[in-house]
Scaffold this motif. Structure first.
Motif, short mmCIF file in Angstrom:
data_model
loop_
_atom_site.label_atom_id
_atom_site.label_comp_id
_atom_site.label_asym_id
_atom_site.label_seq_id
_atom_site.Cartn_x
_atom_site.Cartn_y
_atom_site.Cartn_z
N MET A 1 73.10 -55.50 27.40
CA MET A 1 72.13 -55.51 26.33
C MET A 1 71.04 -54.50 26.72
O MET A 1 70.33 -54.71 27.68
CB MET A 1 71.54 -56.90 26.17
CG MET A 1 70.54 -56.99 25.06
SD MET A 1 70.11 -58.70 24.78
CE MET A 1 69.28 -59.09 26.29
N VAL A 2 70.95 -53.37 25.99
CA VAL A 2 70.02 -52.34 26.42
C VAL A 2 68.67 -52.46 25.73
O VAL A 2 67.68 -51.95 26.22
CB VAL A 2 70.59 -50.93 26.21
CG1 VAL A 2 71.78 -50.69 27.12
CG2 VAL A 2 70.98 -50.69 24.77
N GLU A 3 68.62 -53.12 24.58
CA GLU A 3 67.32 -53.26 23.92
C GLU A 3 67.27 -54.56 23.15
O GLU A 3 68.23 -54.98 22.50
CB GLU A 3 67.08 -52.09 22.97
CG GLU A 3 65.86 -52.27 22.07
CD GLU A 3 64.89 -51.12 22.13
OE1 GLU A 3 65.28 -50.04 22.60
OE2 GLU A 3 63.73 -51.30 21.70
N GLU A 4 66.12 -55.22 23.18
CA GLU A 4 65.91 -56.44 22.43
C GLU A 4 64.52 -56.35 21.85
O GLU A 4 63.55 -56.18 22.59
CB GLU A 4 66.02 -57.66 23.35
CG GLU A 4 65.73 -58.96 22.66
CD GLU A 4 65.75 -60.13 23.63
OE1 GLU A 4 65.95 -59.88 24.84
OE2 GLU A 4 65.54 -61.26 23.20
N ASN A 5 64.39 -56.42 20.52
CA ASN A 5 63.10 -56.09 19.91
C ASN A 5 62.99 -56.71 18.54
O ASN A 5 63.97 -57.16 17.96
CB ASN A 5 62.99 -54.57 19.78
CG ASN A 5 61.64 -54.08 20.24
OD1 ASN A 5 60.65 -54.78 20.05
ND2 ASN A 5 61.62 -52.90 20.82
N THR A 6 61.76 -56.72 17.99
CA THR A 6 61.61 -57.11 16.59
C THR A 6 62.15 -55.97 15.74
O THR A 6 62.18 -54.82 16.18
CB THR A 6 60.13 -57.35 16.24
OG1 THR A 6 59.43 -56.14 16.47
CG2 THR A 6 59.55 -58.45 17.06
N PRO A 7 62.56 -56.23 14.50
CA PRO A 7 63.16 -55.18 13.69
C PRO A 7 62.24 -53.98 13.53
O PRO A 7 62.67 -52.83 13.68
CB PRO A 7 63.42 -55.84 12.35
CG PRO A 7 63.34 -57.28 12.58
CD PRO A 7 62.59 -57.52 13.84
N ASN A 8 60.95 -54.23 13.27
CA ASN A 8 60.04 -53.11 13.05
C ASN A 8 59.95 -52.21 14.27
O ASN A 8 60.11 -51.00 14.18
CB ASN A 8 58.64 -53.64 12.70
CG ASN A 8 58.65 -54.27 11.32
OD1 ASN A 8 59.54 -53.97 10.52
ND2 ASN A 8 57.68 -55.13 11.06
N GLU A 9 59.75 -52.85 15.42
CA GLU A 9 59.68 -52.10 16.67
C GLU A 9 60.98 -51.37 16.94
O GLU A 9 61.01 -50.23 17.35
CB GLU A 9 59.36 -53.04 17.82
CG GLU A 9 57.92 -53.52 17.84
CD GLU A 9 56.98 -52.41 18.29
OE1 GLU A 9 57.09 -52.00 19.46
OE2 GLU A 9 56.17 -51.95 17.46
N PHE A 10 62.10 -52.08 16.70
CA PHE A 10 63.42 -51.55 17.01
C PHE A 10 63.67 -50.25 16.25
O PHE A 10 64.15 -49.27 16.80
CB PHE A 10 64.49 -52.59 16.64
CG PHE A 10 65.89 -52.20 17.02
CD1 PHE A 10 66.41 -52.51 18.27
CD2 PHE A 10 66.70 -51.50 16.13
CE1 PHE A 10 67.69 -52.15 18.62
CE2 PHE A 10 67.98 -51.15 16.47
CZ PHE A 10 68.48 -51.47 17.72
N PHE A 11 63.33 -50.25 14.97
CA PHE A 11 63.65 -49.06 14.17
C PHE A 11 62.58 -47.97 14.29
O PHE A 11 62.89 -46.79 14.28
CB PHE A 11 63.85 -49.45 12.70
CG PHE A 11 65.11 -50.21 12.48
CD1 PHE A 11 66.35 -49.58 12.57
CD2 PHE A 11 65.08 -51.58 12.22
CE1 PHE A 11 67.51 -50.29 12.39
CE2 PHE A 11 66.24 -52.29 12.05
CZ PHE A 11 67.46 -51.65 12.12
N ASP A 12 61.30 -48.40 14.40
CA ASP A 12 60.24 -47.40 14.36
C ASP A 12 59.84 -46.91 15.74
O ASP A 12 59.43 -45.77 15.93
CB ASP A 12 59.01 -47.97 13.65
CG ASP A 12 59.37 -48.44 12.25
OD1 ASP A 12 60.36 -47.90 11.70
OD2 ASP A 12 58.69 -49.35 11.71
#
Lengths: 607, 242
Positions: free
Chosen positions: B216-227
């Protein structure tokens, strides 16, 4: 070769002929060649059948022998009951499944057109003469179809053909119930038993043969049973359509079950001496069913009661001890067996009968199994008719049929079990099942038959002996079971992995997964193969002739050609062989057509 | 309160290591979207959660039950966890209605009438009540997938797993399936969705994860993940698919 002649373009028949029979030079050649071959062999067959040298009375006179060999006359009622059961079920099914569908008058005329056209064609092509070998070895042509007879059939059939040809296109709004049309066809078939006359051998009161042989209707000696059966069939036809009109849904489940059970009933009627002593029924069977039914009801009713639940373990143990004690006491077997069943019910009912509907269903299952158990035990403890002091009286078609049906019924579950065992993940089961399948399949059927007739007695402990027919039945079950197993395994392998995963994902246990999801799909894909193997086992049953059983083929090839009483039939082999091939053809043809319909109905959900 | 908890889950297919130690938690009512390139182990991971695949190391706890080889545990978990597959996997020999009621009747031991009532409700919820008596082969892909969702819901699961539910569908059918999933998410179902539908992730997910090569390389809220992704691998992945 393709013609653009107006006739071929505008006329649908012309177009069909052009597109399918004469589309190229080579297909035109094949059409002519095949047509010549068909006509030539047809003329040959007709010439053979109508040859005055043939003695067809050897077939008609021995019909009873063919069907049931030496079945005792006083027990004939059972044979008629069996035929009647099948006819009644047939009437019920026709009434139930065909009601509501209808066929137009044009459709009926279309069928009649086809029939009369075929008759006209056949009689027109039939040969006039056939060759008969004279006593001095010379060959002489003998007239078999006089010109006036030919004209008498050809004329009317041509007129009818023409009439139906034009009638079939008329637009009449009248629709006919398919069920009634089918029933009329069936009535015509039964009616032909009364009206079609064939030469038969008859003896006068002093036992002398009447010469020349009189022409009598096919059913001349069996008018009464056939009439009763046809009336019964009619009656059930109307019951069937009534049930359909009332939309009784449960019938669509009951009818297939009834067809499935029908051969079993026929077995027990024909091969067992049923003990229908009203005395025993009223003094033993009905009270025992009643008492155990009530006990079962109480168990189901109160099994999930919480205050009883506390004492469940002591109750189960107490009941276990009680049933062991009962088993050791010298009581009627049925009582012991039911006690064991009751113990089972006591254990499973808290798990199954949790809802009201669950309780109701379990109770129904319980009562039905009580009845079935009583019936089976009574049947098993009654005398068999397979063995009589003078040896076996069984043979003929009833034996062929017994081997085929029993082979299928017994080998199917066996094959399913073997197939599942072979695909199992448990090595012991897998090795055993694979071993059985491979050993059984690697040895020819005839060898196994000899094994059953000669060697099996050597392997069994002294004193234990089965009747030859029973030995053959067991062997047939294993033999076709092994083949079934391989077909079913093929079906199992064709099921995609996703189906297993989907069944797992909704929480099914392995048992539910196999029997609710995998096996139904696997069986569906192999129906054509299974039908083929049932037909094979039907025909292969003739092989039992070589180990001394009198099946229909052996009667035809060695019993009848040796008859000299009351008429000399010695050497009459050819007639028997023609009759037998026709007989087997009719059965297998009807069976494969039926199964095609069945296949279509099951294939409803296929992609 | 986490309903799913995994600790250092590892899984090998022969010599190939598909999962290289995944630790995560999912809270009740949460919608988690997992994305990543093919072969990254995301499908394998959610299949481990209801043990369609067995993990070899680490620990998975679902609804307080640890996944072991004990058959009873596995069946208990599976009836709490619904799963929707990429290739639908409906039972072709049963009608839509029978497909949905099969498990409630046989696994949950409910009565037929009760299950059928419930099934009709679910079919209405996914928008195809008129197809109840048809066979799966007679339906379009989108309709089949919605039946599959209804079939999973009929067991009244606590968790729903979606394994690339829209990947086998024609573009115009994707929306109807995503709508059904959105509605489900709004009703408060715990969901883990493996998908390439980034629009769905943005709109519905509470959390987005990126898997790559079994990690698992990234775990984030959707906003943070995309922006504002933390990891370079995420940036590369997003630049390739958006």
């Amino acid at each position: 070769m393709i013609s653009n002649n107006k006739f071929f373009i505008e006329n649908p028949y012309g177009r069909w002929v052009r597109d399918n029979l004469f589309s190229s030079s080579s297909s035109a050649f094949l059409t002519f060649f095949a047509g010549f071959m068909v006509i030539y062999s047809y003329r040959g067959i007709v010439g053979f059948i109508l040859n005055p040298e043939r003695m067809w009375t050897s077939v008609t006179y021995n019909m009873k022998l063919y069907m049931i060999l030496a079945y005792p006359d006083e027990a004939m009622i059972r044979v008629w009951l069996s035929v009647g059961l099948a006819l009644i079920l047939g009437g019920l099914s026709i009434g139930f499944y065909n009601s509501g569908k209808s066929i137009s008058l044009g459709g009926i005329f279309q069928k009649l057109f086809t029939i009369s056209a075929v008759i006209a064609l056949l009689i027109a092509l039939a040969p006039t003469n056939t060759n008969v070998i004279q006593n001095d070895g010379s060959i002489e042509a003998v007239e078999i179809i006089p010109q006036d007879v030919r004209m008498l059939i050809l004329g009317p059939s041509l007129v009818l053909t023409l009439a139906f040809f034009f009638l079939r296109n008329i637009k009449i709004k009248n629709l006919f119930n398919t069920a009634k049309v089918n029933l009329t066809y069936f009535g015509l078939i039964i009616g032909s038993l009364y009206f079609i006359k064939i030469p038969t051998i008859s003896l006068d009161s002093s036992g002398e043969r009447i010469i020349p042989d009189p022409f009598l209707p096919i059913a001349s000696t069996t008018y009464i049973p056939w009439t009763i059966l046809y009336v019964g069939m009619l009656l059930f036809f109307f019951i069937g359509s009534l049930l359909k009109n009332k939309d009784v849904k449960i019938m669509s489940r009951l009818i297939p079950i009834a067809w499935f059970l029908c051969p079993l009933f026929i077995f027990s009627w024909i091969f067992k001496k049923p003990l229908v002593e009203l005395n025993t029924v009223f003094s033993a069977d009905i009270p025992s069913i009643l008492v155990f039914g009530i006990i079962g009801f109480l168990i189901i009713r109160f099994s999930d009661n919480e205050s009883i639940g506390v004492y469940r373990t002591p109750i189960n143990i107490g009941f276990f001890i009680l049933s062991v004690v009962v088993f050791l006491l010298p009581l009627v077997f049925i009582f012991k067996a039911t006690m064991v069943l009751l113990l089972l019910l006591l254990v499973v009912s808290p798990a199954i009968a949790t809802t009201k509907e669950g309780k109701r269903q379990l109770f129904i299952v319980w009562v039905v199994s009580l009845f079935v158990l009583t019936f089976l035990i009574r049947g098993a403890s009654s005398d068999t008719m397979l063995v009589t002091p003078t040896g076996s009286i069984f043979g003929g078609f009833s034996l062929t049929w017994l081997l085929a049906i029993f082979g299928t019924y017994a080998s199917f579950p066996l094959g399913l079990a073997l197939a599942l065992g072979r695909t199992s993940t448990l090595p012991v089961i897998r090795i055993i099942c694979t071993g059985i399948i491979e050993i059984v399949r690697s040895v020819p059927y005839i060898t196994w038959l000899f094994f059953a007739s000669v060697m099996l007695t050597v392997f069994l402990p002294a004193g234990v002996e089965f009747n030859l027919i029973i030995r053959v039945l067991i062997l047939t079950a294993f033999f076709s079971g092994a083949y079934f197993a391989e077909y079913i395994r093929g079906g199992l392998q064709s099921i995609p992995k996703g189906q297993y995963e989907a069944a797992n994902a909704i929480g099914m246990n392995p048992f539910q997964r196999i029997f609710l999801v995998i096996v139904p799909q696997a069986l569906r894909t192999i129906i054509p193969t299974l039908v083929g193997s049932v037909i094979t086992s039907f025909k292969d049953s003739s092989l039992v002739a070589i180990i001394g059983l009198f099946d229909i083929l052996r009667i035809g090839t060695s019993v009848i050609p040796a008859q000299s009483q009351p008429v000399v039939f010695i050497g009459r082999n050819l007639e028997q062989l023609v009759f037998l091939s026709f007989f087997f053809w009719v059965f297998t043809f009807v069976f494969s057509r039926r199964s095609m319909k069945f296949e279509k109905r099951l294939g409803l959900g296929e992609r | 309160m986490s309903i799913i908890k995994t600790v250092d889950v590892k899984k090998w297919f022969g010599d190939f290591q598909a999962l290289k130690g995944i630790s995560m938690e999912v809270a009740e009512g949460e919608v988690l979207v997992i994305c990543g390139p093919s072969g990254s182990g995301k499908s394998t991971f959610i299949r481990c959660i209801n043990r369609l695949e067995q993990h070899q190391e680490g620990e998975i706890v679902v609804d307080g039950i640890e996944l072991t080889n004990d058959l009873k545990n596995i069946e208990a978990i599976r009836s709490e966890v619904g799963m929707v597959f990429q290739s639908f996997n409906l039972f072709p020999h049963l009608t839509v209605m029978q497909n949905i009621t099969l498990a409630p009747i046989w696994v949950r031991k409910k009565s037929r009438s009760e299950s059928e009532e419930k099934a009709m409700e679910l079919l209405e919820r996914v928008g195809i009540p008129e197809q109840a008596q048809k066979f799966p082969g007679q339906l379009s892909g989108g309709q089949q997938q919605r039946v599959a969702i209804a079939r999973a819901l009929a067991m009244e699961p606590k968790i729903m797993l979606f394994d690339e539910p829209t990947s086998a569908l024609d573009p115009e059918m994707i929306k109807e399936v995503l709508d059904a999933m959105k509605e489900l998410a709004e009703s408060g179902m715990t969901m883990i969705v493996v998908t390439h539908e980034m629009g769905f992730a943005k709109e519905v997910a509470d959390r987005v994860m990126l898997f790559d090569e079994g990690l698992m390389v990234e775990e984030n809220t959707p906003n943070e993940f995309f922006d504002n992704p933390k990891n370079d691998r995420t940036k590369l992945f997003l630049s390739q698919i958006l």
